[in-house]
Design an enzyme around this catalytic site. Sequence first.
Site, PDB file in Angstrom:
ATOM      1  N   CYS A  96      -4.336   1.589  -2.217  1.00 40.91           N
ATOM      2  CA  CYS A  96      -2.949   2.040  -2.869  1.00 40.91           C
ATOM      3  C   CYS A  96      -2.235   0.697  -3.635  1.00 40.91           C
ATOM      4  O   CYS A  96      -1.640   0.228  -2.596  1.00 40.91           O
ATOM      5  CB  CYS A  96      -2.094   2.823  -1.887  1.00 40.91           C
ATOM      6  SG  CYS A  96      -0.517   3.584  -2.795  1.00 40.91           S
TER       7      CYS A  96
ATOM      8  N   CYS B  55       1.546   1.165  -3.589  1.00 44.27           N
ATOM      9  CA  CYS B  55       2.217   0.854  -2.217  1.00 44.27           C
ATOM     10  C   CYS B  55       2.025  -0.663  -1.851  1.00 44.27           C
ATOM     11  O   CYS B  55       2.970  -1.092  -1.390  1.00 44.27           O
ATOM     12  CB  CYS B  55       1.139   1.516  -1.138  1.00 44.27           C
ATOM     13  SG  CYS B  55       0.901   3.375  -1.292  1.00 44.27           S
ATOM     14  N   ASP B  56       1.080  -1.311  -1.930  1.00 45.64           N
ATOM     15  CA  ASP B  56       0.701  -2.658  -1.502  1.00 45.64           C
ATOM     16  C   ASP B  56       0.686  -3.608  -2.869  1.00 45.64           C
ATOM     17  O   ASP B  56       0.638  -4.887  -2.165  1.00 45.64           O
ATOM     18  CB  ASP B  56      -0.690  -2.518  -0.854  1.00 45.64           C
ATOM     19  CG  ASP B  56      -0.541  -1.601   0.540  1.00 45.64           C
ATOM     20  OD1 ASP B  56       0.617  -1.544   1.116  1.00 45.64           O
ATOM     21  OD2 ASP B  56      -1.590  -0.995   0.702  1.00 45.64           O
TER      22      ASP B  56
END
Length: 306
Positions: free
Chosen positions: A131, A134-135
């Site tokens: 992701c 997200c990261d």
Amino acid sequence: MEKMIIVGSGCAGLTAAIYAARANLDPLVLEGKEPGGQLSTTTLVENFPGFPEGIDGPQLILNMKAQAQRFGARFAYSFANGLEPKEGHLRVKVDDDWVDTRTLIVASGASARWLGLPHEKKLVGHGLTSCATCDGAFYRNVPVCVVGGGDSACEEATFLTKFASKVYLIHRRDTLRASKIMAARALSNPKVEPVWNSVPTEYLTDESGEVRAVRLKNTATGAESELEVKCVFVAIGHTPNTAPFRGVLDMDAEGYLTQQRGSRTNIEGVFAAGDVADHVYKQAVTAAGEGCAAAMDAEKYLAERG
Ligand code: NAP
């Protein structure tokens, strides 16, 4: 006879459980094979509204579960294996037993596909993720790589150029599967460097267990090489967890559930929420919103039937 069974305990399932429990529907949540869903395997979540400093994915999930339990939702470490519509109700196969229920919310999510390399599970969150949203922000001014050649891989590669010093796009062939526009956007970015005809064969780690490089194999020549990256973003597609419902619930060619009128599926009393029916947004907050909508649709359905 249950009033409501919820399949899945990620953002969508837990939000549905909170709403259903507060509506006195006494929901039974089947936690499934990946309790907590995709958030339980991520690290800091910085884009879920209400947490200005971010919140750990697993903690967010624990909070949602506690909130649902507070209002009486019940949880079982069980898995839905089948569904049979009956006259006026539904039968759900829970593990090996058939259970009757008035409504069913399918929030079983989608699972990221992984490469299947050694130590893969252990490295998620330590320089390995699926992701970028997200990261990505954790990898500023360092080289990273994306594995895959589809729209997701191109989208992630382009997104990551906001943070990383270099984004290697590793693809097993020499032409991308991605749509022309997505491919062109990624490849025209000076920070993106394609690595054609290549597949990772090993994640290499430093002394603290974080990814420091990947070993690559050239699919055309068989030659091996090492590529130094601080994070590997695997984007080789997702698989919606709909296998137990195949042949009963309508789904598209990729296996995502198709909805009619809000969260309703083709079967009366069955509602869908979250990534199991979404191949566009795939965000925790959209899944939570859909969980809310499914619980409200189910509540209305039950009220209309007395
Ligand atoms: P996808 O289109 O199935 O692409 C997966 C990619 O991963 C392919 O390039 C495939 O290689 C590669 N791959 C699969 N298994 C692999 C393995 N074991 N090792 C190495 N490479 C592997 O998946 P996606 O990119 O997630 O897209 C899914 C759907 O969502 C598509 O319909 C896409 O158009 C859509 N989508 C749209 C957008 C957008 O429009 N904004 C964004 C993301 C996704 P091969 O090409 O060799 O098969």
